[in-house]
Design a protein around this motif. Structure first.
Motif: not given
Length: 153
Positions: A54-81
């Motif tokens: 349900d949470e993943i579906n709500a996040l996708q429905h709201n266009n919370t994120w967009m999949l892009v290639p990972r830039p090599s010089s950026t910090n990636i923020v993790g996630s947890k449940w």
């Protein structure tokens, strides 16, 4: 100058017997430790899997994120449940709530994010509105917005 502690005057310490309060739903909910702490313990339970879907579906429905290639010089923020069990007032389970949250402590100010403002109602404002509703015999309604902070202002 003599303080209260030097005079032997102390505030009384009141202790509550939790065993006598088990009939109340709030105390049962607060004293129970049935909520899972991580993904591994919930991956086997269908009710928690449904909450995560349900949470993943709500996040996708709201266009919370967009999949892009990972830039090599950026910090990636993790996630947890984060998991919570919501109870009715009569001690039965209302629903199982799963939230996917960002681990923002890995971000650096000015580099990974800029400062934002999030309008939140103060508790004193809610108390004033409730007091006015009681004095004027107004009808009150409650509204719960799923993923409220993901909606644009």
């Amino acid at each position: 100058m003599t303080t209260r502690a030097k005079s032997g005057i102390f505030k009384p310490k009141y202790t509550t017997d939790i065993a006598s309060l088990n009939s109340y739903a709030l105390h049962v909910a607060l004293s129970s430790n049935s909520e899972p702490r991580g993904f591994k313990s919930t991956a086997k339970d269908p009710k928690w899997i449904a909450a995560m879907v349900d949470e993943i579906n709500a996040l996708q429905h709201n266009n919370t994120w967009m999949l892009v290639p990972r830039p090599s010089s950026t910090n990636i923020v993790g996630s947890k449940w984060v998991f919570r069990t919501k109870y009715h007032s009569y001690e039965t389970v209302e629903r199982y709530k799963a939230r996917l949250v960002a681990q923002g402590f890995t971000q650096l100010p000015g580099i990974d994010y800029s400062y934002t403002f999030s309008p939140v109602v103060k508790a004193s404002t809610i108390r004033i509105v409730l007091s006015l509703a009681v004095l004027n015999n107004w009808k009150l309604h409650q509204l719960d917005v799923k993923n409220a902070f993901l909606n644009r202002i």
